[in-house]
Scaffold this motif. Structure first.
Motif, PDB file in Angstrom:
ATOM      1  N   THR A 117       0.845  -1.192   0.000  1.00 35.92           N
ATOM      2  CA  THR A 117       0.000   0.000   0.000  1.00 35.92           C
ATOM      3  C   THR A 117       0.883   1.246   0.000  1.00 35.92           C
ATOM      4  O   THR A 117       2.042   1.190   0.408  1.00 35.92           O
ATOM      5  N   VAL A 118       0.309   2.337  -0.448  1.00 35.24           N
ATOM      6  CA  VAL A 118       1.061   3.594  -0.454  1.00 35.24           C
ATOM      7  C   VAL A 118       0.765   4.310   0.868  1.00 35.24           C
ATOM      8  O   VAL A 118      -0.404   4.539   1.206  1.00 35.24           O
ATOM      9  N   LEU A 119       1.811   4.651   1.582  1.00 36.20           N
ATOM     10  CA  LEU A 119       1.634   5.265   2.901  1.00 36.20           C
ATOM     11  C   LEU A 119       2.065   6.732   2.885  1.00 36.20           C
ATOM     12  O   LEU A 119       2.867   7.142   2.047  1.00 36.20           O
ATOM     13  N   ALA A 120       1.550   7.476   3.839  1.00 35.90           N
ATOM     14  CA  ALA A 120       2.063   8.837   4.056  1.00 35.90           C
ATOM     15  C   ALA A 120       3.497   8.732   4.560  1.00 35.90           C
ATOM     16  O   ALA A 120       3.882   7.724   5.158  1.00 35.90           O
ATOM     17  N   ASP A 121       4.269   9.765   4.295  1.00 33.02           N
ATOM     18  CA  ASP A 121       5.665   9.778   4.743  1.00 33.02           C
ATOM     19  C   ASP A 121       5.930  11.141   5.382  1.00 33.02           C
ATOM     20  O   ASP A 121       6.543  12.021   4.770  1.00 33.02           O
ATOM     21  N   PRO A 122       5.408  11.326   6.608  1.00 34.34           N
ATOM     22  CA  PRO A 122       5.470  12.673   7.200  1.00 34.34           C
ATOM     23  C   PRO A 122       6.889  13.196   7.369  1.00 34.34           C
ATOM     24  O   PRO A 122       7.113  14.413   7.316  1.00 34.34           O
ATOM     25  N   GLY A 123       7.875  12.308   7.524  1.00 37.76           N
ATOM     26  CA  GLY A 123       9.267  12.749   7.643  1.00 37.76           C
ATOM     27  C   GLY A 123       9.707  13.497   6.404  1.00 37.76           C
ATOM     28  O   GLY A 123      10.575  14.377   6.454  1.00 37.76           O
ATOM     29  N   ASN A 124       9.114  13.146   5.261  1.00 36.94           N
ATOM     30  CA  ASN A 124       9.431  13.836   4.007  1.00 36.94           C
ATOM     31  C   ASN A 124       8.273  14.736   3.567  1.00 36.94           C
ATOM     32  O   ASN A 124       8.100  15.008   2.372  1.00 36.94           O
ATOM     33  N   ASP A 125       7.475  15.174   4.536  1.00 34.35           N
ATOM     34  CA  ASP A 125       6.364  16.096   4.267  1.00 34.35           C
ATOM     35  C   ASP A 125       5.400  15.558   3.207  1.00 34.35           C
ATOM     36  O   ASP A 125       4.894  16.301   2.374  1.00 34.35           O
ATOM     37  N   LEU A 126       5.161  14.259   3.230  1.00 36.94           N
ATOM     38  CA  LEU A 126       4.190  13.671   2.298  1.00 36.94           C
ATOM     39  C   LEU A 126       3.031  13.117   3.127  1.00 36.94           C
ATOM     40  O   LEU A 126       3.204  12.154   3.872  1.00 36.94           O
ATOM     41  N   LEU A 127       1.864  13.756   3.007  1.00 38.68           N
ATOM     42  CA  LEU A 127       0.704  13.357   3.799  1.00 38.68           C
ATOM     43  C   LEU A 127      -0.415  12.900   2.877  1.00 38.68           C
ATOM     44  O   LEU A 127      -0.438  13.251   1.693  1.00 38.68           O
ATOM     45  N   LYS A 128      -1.336  12.141   3.450  1.00 38.87           N
ATOM     46  CA  LYS A 128      -2.534  11.793   2.676  1.00 38.87           C
ATOM     47  C   LYS A 128      -3.499  12.965   2.703  1.00 38.87           C
ATOM     48  O   LYS A 128      -3.606  13.676   3.713  1.00 38.87           O
ATOM     49  N   ILE A 129      -4.197  13.135   1.592  1.00 43.56           N
ATOM     50  CA  ILE A 129      -5.286  14.123   1.548  1.00 43.56           C
ATOM     51  C   ILE A 129      -6.524  13.402   1.030  1.00 43.56           C
ATOM     52  O   ILE A 129      -6.442  12.639   0.069  1.00 43.56           O
TER      53      ILE A 129
ATOM     54  N   ILE B 242      -6.511  15.974   5.887  1.00 44.23           N
ATOM     55  CA  ILE B 242      -5.080  15.821   5.595  1.00 44.23           C
ATOM     56  C   ILE B 242      -4.453  15.168   6.816  1.00 44.23           C
ATOM     57  O   ILE B 242      -4.723  15.600   7.947  1.00 44.23           O
ATOM     58  N   GLY B 243      -3.638  14.133   6.613  1.00 46.02           N
ATOM     59  CA  GLY B 243      -3.093  13.494   7.807  1.00 46.02           C
ATOM     60  C   GLY B 243      -1.876  12.639   7.574  1.00 46.02           C
ATOM     61  O   GLY B 243      -1.574  12.229   6.456  1.00 46.02           O
ATOM     62  N   ALA B 244      -1.189  12.394   8.690  1.00 44.62           N
ATOM     63  CA  ALA B 244       0.047  11.617   8.668  1.00 44.62           C
ATOM     64  C   ALA B 244      -0.223  10.134   8.861  1.00 44.62           C
ATOM     65  O   ALA B 244       0.611   9.307   8.517  1.00 44.62           O
ATOM     66  N   ASP B 245      -1.376   9.777   9.450  1.00 43.24           N
ATOM     67  CA  ASP B 245      -1.691   8.346   9.524  1.00 43.24           C
ATOM     68  C   ASP B 245      -3.192   8.105   9.447  1.00 43.24           C
ATOM     69  O   ASP B 245      -3.999   8.969   9.770  1.00 43.24           O
ATOM     70  N   ASP B 246      -3.524   6.882   9.020  1.00 42.32           N
ATOM     71  CA  ASP B 246      -4.920   6.577   8.690  1.00 42.32           C
ATOM     72  C   ASP B 246      -5.825   6.598   9.907  1.00 42.32           C
ATOM     73  O   ASP B 246      -6.985   7.002   9.823  1.00 42.32           O
TER      74      ASP B 246
ATOM     75  N   LYS C 101       3.783  16.654  11.163  1.00 41.16           N
ATOM     76  CA  LYS C 101       4.574  15.427  11.293  1.00 41.16           C
ATOM     77  C   LYS C 101       3.760  14.285  11.884  1.00 41.16           C
ATOM     78  O   LYS C 101       4.108  13.116  11.751  1.00 41.16           O
ATOM     79  N   GLN C 102       2.704  14.627  12.612  1.00 43.78           N
ATOM     80  CA  GLN C 102       1.807  13.595  13.143  1.00 43.78           C
ATOM     81  C   GLN C 102       0.397  14.151  13.179  1.00 43.78           C
ATOM     82  O   GLN C 102       0.193  15.353  13.106  1.00 43.78           O
ATOM     83  N   GLY C 103      -0.566  13.221  13.364  1.00 47.45           N
ATOM     84  CA  GLY C 103      -1.956  13.626  13.506  1.00 47.45           C
ATOM     85  C   GLY C 103      -2.623  13.917  12.171  1.00 47.45           C
ATOM     86  O   GLY C 103      -2.027  13.733  11.099  1.00 47.45           O
ATOM     87  N   ALA C 104      -3.868  14.342  12.271  1.00 44.50           N
ATOM     88  CA  ALA C 104      -4.642  14.614  11.052  1.00 44.50           C
ATOM     89  C   ALA C 104      -5.667  15.700  11.332  1.00 44.50           C
ATOM     90  O   ALA C 104      -6.089  15.891  12.476  1.00 44.50           O
ATOM     91  N   VAL C 105      -6.057  16.401  10.265  1.00 40.96           N
ATOM     92  CA  VAL C 105      -7.101  17.432  10.370  1.00 40.96           C
ATOM     93  C   VAL C 105      -8.190  17.110   9.347  1.00 40.96           C
ATOM     94  O   VAL C 105      -7.931  16.467   8.333  1.00 40.96           O
ATOM     95  N   ALA C 106      -9.400  17.560   9.645  1.00 36.74           N
ATOM     96  CA  ALA C 106     -10.501  17.395   8.686  1.00 36.74           C
ATOM     97  C   ALA C 106     -11.458  18.553   8.875  1.00 36.74           C
ATOM     98  O   ALA C 106     -11.597  19.081   9.984  1.00 36.74           O
ATOM     99  N   SER C 107     -12.113  18.955   7.771  1.00 37.70           N
ATOM    100  CA  SER C 107     -13.083  20.049   7.891  1.00 37.70           C
ATOM    101  C   SER C 107     -14.164  19.940   6.823  1.00 37.70           C
ATOM    102  O   SER C 107     -13.909  19.500   5.696  1.00 37.70           O
ATOM    103  N   SER C 108     -15.359  20.360   7.213  1.00 39.60           N
ATOM    104  CA  SER C 108     -16.454  20.497   6.236  1.00 39.60           C
ATOM    105  C   SER C 108     -16.550  21.924   5.737  1.00 39.60           C
ATOM    106  O   SER C 108     -17.298  22.211   4.808  1.00 39.60           O
TER     107      SER C 108
END
Ligand SMILES: [Fe+2]
Length: 584
Positions: free
Chosen positions: A428-440, A481-485, A463-470
Motif C-alpha cells: 500500500t502507499v503510505l504517508a511519509d510525514p518525515g518527508n512532508d508527504l501526507l494523505k489528503i 489531511i493526515g500523517a496516519d490513517d 509530522k503527526q496527527g490529522a485534520v478534517a473540515s467540512s
C-alpha cells in the motif's frame, strides 16, 4: 429595511419645512461624494429612514421631538458599503454584525455559497431569513456554484430557481462565477444563469483571476461586470479599460490594495471600489472589518474623499443602488457616519436608516439570533469510515514507483502538480510525514454514499496527527489531511458526528473539535470563543510541524475551483490546465 418607499409625502414635507425631522445633524464637514468636495458647515435632516435635506442650515426642521446630533465640525460621510464579501460562513450572522457595525459598514453585499453547497436553493432561502430586518442592509448574490467536485451538481441552483430567487429585493445579482467556467467550457450552465440575472435587471459579479486580453474580453462579453482579482496596476487598468468595476480586495485571503498605488492621481478611480472578499474571525476582531481597508486607502495617499467614494458611491453605482445608498442626499437612506476627522475612518457614530446603531465603537441595537431550520443542521450525509477504507493500493499508482502529489506553494493557496518516489514496500502507499508527504482525502457529503478519493499532499508540514473540515470552498464534502490513517479516520468521523466542523486528531484521540453545525459552515459559538479555537487550531498544527500562515484557510481551499492548479475531488485530483481528473 424594505420596501423602498423613500419618496413619500412625509419626506418632502420635511424637506420643505412643513413637518419636523426625526433627526438633525448640525454643522459638520460634508464628504460630498457627488462632486468630490469636502464642504464645511453642512447639516442634514432625516425623516423616518431617509434623508430629507442636506445643506447649510437644517435648523428649520428641528421640532420638539427631533433628536439633534451636534457634529461640531466633525465629518459627515455616507455609511460604508462592502461590495464583495462572504459573511455567511464561520459565525452566527447576529454575532458578526455586533463586531462589524461599529466600524461603519451599513451595507454588505455577500456571497452565500456555503449554505447552497449544503442545501441548494433552500440553503439560500435559509440565509435570507437570517439577514432580513437587520439594522443594516445585507444584500445577497445567488452563487453560481462553480465546483471541481462533480457531486456538487446535486446542489446546483437551477435556472427556474434563480428566476424565483431574483424576485426578492434583497437579492441583487449573480455571485462570482470563476471565469473559466463561464467561457472555457462548452457547458452553458453559467451563461444561462447570467442571462437570467440580466433579464431580471440585476448585476453579474465576476472573478477574473489571471485572465487577460482575449479571455478577459470574453468574460466581459459573457456578462461579468466586476472583478476583485486585480493583483497589479496592469490588472487594474486592463479591467477598467474593458468596463469592469474593479473591487480592490484587502482582506484575510489576500491584500491587493497596493496594486492601485502607482495609479493614484493618474487615472479616474470612479469605477474602483474597495472590498474585503470576506473576513475571518481574527480580521473581524482586530481590523474592524471594512473600516481599516478604507483607512489603509487613505494612509496610502488617496484623498479621504476618494477613498470614501470607493467605499460608498462607486459600489452603490455598480449595483444600480446609488439612488438609495452611497451618498448624503435627499431621498437616500439615512446611512450616515460621523467621523472624528477627514483622515480618520473609524466613526464616532454610525447611523443606519435614521437610527443611531453604534457609538464610540459599541453596537447599540439588539441583534437577535434567528433559529436555523432543521434541514440546515443535518447536511453531512456520509457513512462513518474505518481506517482500511483509506488505504491506497500500489496498483492505484499511474506510474510504477512514483505517485502524483498536490504541492502546496509558499502562499498556502496555490497548488502545483508534483510527484514523489514511493517509500513503501507493503503493498500500500503510505504517508511519509518525515518527508512532508501526507494523505489528503475528499469525501462528498451529498449522495449518502460518501464517495471519496485519497491522494497525497506536500507542503502541509504536519509530522503527526490529522485534520478534517467540512468548511471548504466550492464543494460539498469533507477535506482531510493526515500523517496516519487512524487519525485521519478519527478526524473525519468526528466531523460527521458533529454534522460539520473542523477537527484535529492526534494519537487516536480528538485533540481539537470546532463544530460548524450550520450547513457544515457556521458556528453558533460566540465569536471570541470561536476565534480562540481557530487560533488554537493554527497553533497546534504549527506545533506539529506546519509552517503555513493560515492552516485553516489552506485546508478550506484544497477543493476550491477558484485557485489553481490541482485540487482534490471525490473523482481524483482535478487539474486546471488539462481540465481532467487523474489519480495518483
Ligand atoms: Fe469572493
Amino acid at each position: 429595511m424594505f420596501p423602498y418607499n423613500a419618496h413619500n409625502r412625509r419626506l418632502l414635507e420635511t424637506a420643505l419645512g412643513n413637518e419636523p425631522a426625526d433627526l438633525v445633524i448640525r454643522d459638520g464637514v460634508l464628504m460630498d461624494v457627488y462632486t468630490g468636495r469636502v464642504v464645511p458647515h453642512r447639516s442634514v435632516a432625516v425623516a423616518e429612514r431617509w434623508i430629507a435635506y442636506v445643506g447649510p442650515d437644517a435648523d428649520y426642521a428641528i421640532g420638539e421631538q427631533t433628536r439633534v446630533i451636534e457634529a461640531g465640525g466633525r465629518v459627515i460621510a455616507p455609511g460604508f458599503i462592502d461590495p464583495h464579501t462572504h459573511i455567511a460562513n464561520f459565525w452566527n450572522i447576529a454575532d458578526f454584525l455586533k463586531y462589524a457595525i461599529p466600524g461603519g459598514t451599513t451595507t454588505y453585499i455577500t456571497e452565500v455559497e456555503g449554505f447552497c453547497f449544503a442545501l441548494g436553493a433552500e440553503g439560500f432561502r435559509a440565509f435570507l431569513d437570517q439577514v432580513r430586518d437587520r439594522p443594516v442592509k445585507i444584500f445577497c448574490l445567488v452563487p453560481p456554484m462553480v465546483s471541481a467536485s462533480p457531486a456538487a451538481a446535486a446542489r446546483f441552483i437551477a435556472v427556474e430557481e434563480i428566476r424565483e430567487l431574483l424576485r426578492d429585493e434583497q437579492v441583487i445579482g449573480l455571485g462570482e462565477s470563476y471565469w473559466q467556467s463561464a467561457i472555457l467550457t462548452p457547458d452553458d450552465r453559467i451563461l444561462h444563469l447570467i442571462q437570467e440575472t440580466v433579464k431580471a435587471g440585476k448585476t453579474v459579479e465576476g472573478h477574473a483571476a489571471g485572465a487577460a486580453d482575449r479571455r478577459l474580453a470574453a468574460y466581459a462579453a459573457a456578462g461579468a461586470t466586476s472583478c476583485h482579482e486585480a493583483v497589479s496596476p496592469e490588472d487594474v487598468l486592463n479591467r477598467l479599460e474593458m468596463g469592469y468595476c474593479v473591487m480592490l480586495r484587502e482582506g484575510h485571503i489576500r491584500k491587493d490594495l497596493e496594486s492601485i498605488r502607482p495609479l493614484i492621481g493618474e487615472i479616474d478611480l470612479g469605477r474602483c471600489a474597495l472590498s474585503t472578499d470576506g473576513a475571518d474571525t481574527e480580521f473581524l476582531l482586530s481590523e474592524g472589518y471594512f473600516t481599516d481597508v478604507v483607512q489603509k486607502a487613505v494612509d496610502m495617499g488617496l484623498k479621504p474623499i476618494e477613498a470614501i467614494r470607493m467605499a460608498t458611491l462607486n459600489p452603490a453605482a455598480h449595483f444600480s443602488l446609488d439612488h438609495l445608498i452611497g451618498g448624503i442626499a435627499p431621498g437616500r437612506f439615512a446611512d450616515i457616519l460621523i467621523l472624528p476627522a477627514p483622515e480618520t475612518m473609524r466613526p464616532d457614530i454610525v447611523i443606519s436608516e435614521g437610527r443611531v446603531i453604534a457609538e464610540g465603537g459599541k453596537t447599540l441595537v439588539s441583534l437577535p439570533r434567528i433559529p436555523h431550520p432543521d434541514q440546515l443542521l443535518k447536511t453531512v450525509h456520509v457513512p462513518l469510515l474505518s481506517p482500511e477504507e483509506l488505504s491506497v493500493p500500489l496498483s492505484a499508482c499511474s506510474k510504477p514507483g512514483a505517485i502524483r502529489t498536490m504541492d502546496i506553494q509558499a502562499n498556502g493557496l496555490v497548488t502545483r502538480e508534483g510527484s514523489a518516489q514511493l517509500s513503501s514496500s507493503t503493498g500500500t502507499v503510505l504517508a511519509d510525514p518525515g518527508n512532508d508527504l501526507l494523505k489528503i482525502v475528499f469525501i462528498e457529503r451529498v449522495s449518502g454514499a460518501g464517495e471519496r478519493f485519497v491522494g497525497f499532499v506536500r507542503g502541509w508540514g504536519q509530522k503527526q496527527g490529522a485534520v478534517a473540515s467540512s468548511l471548504i470552498w466550492d464543494a460539498s464534502g469533507i477535506v482531510a489531511i493526515g500523517a496516519d490513517d487512524l487519525d485521519l479516520v478519527q478526524a473525519i468521523n468526528r466531523v460527521i458526528e458533529l454534522q460539520g466542523g473542523t477537527v484535529l486528531a492526534l494519537g487516536g484521540e480528538i485533540a481539537i473539535d470546532i463544530p460548524f453545525p450550520i450547513a457544515g459552515y457556521g458556528s453558533d459559538k460566540k465569536i471570541e470563543d470561536l476565534t480562540s479555537e481557530v487560533s488554537g487550531f493554527q497553533k497546534t498544527v504549527g506545533d506539529l510541524g506546519s509552517t503555513l500562515r493560515s492552516a485553516h484557510l489552506t485546508l478550506e481551499t484544497m477543493a476550491s475551483a477558484a485557485i489553481p492548479f490541482i485540487r482534490i475531488t471525490e473523482k481524483g485530483y482535478f487539474r486546471f490546465r488539462e481540465n481532467d481528473y487523474v489519480g495518483i
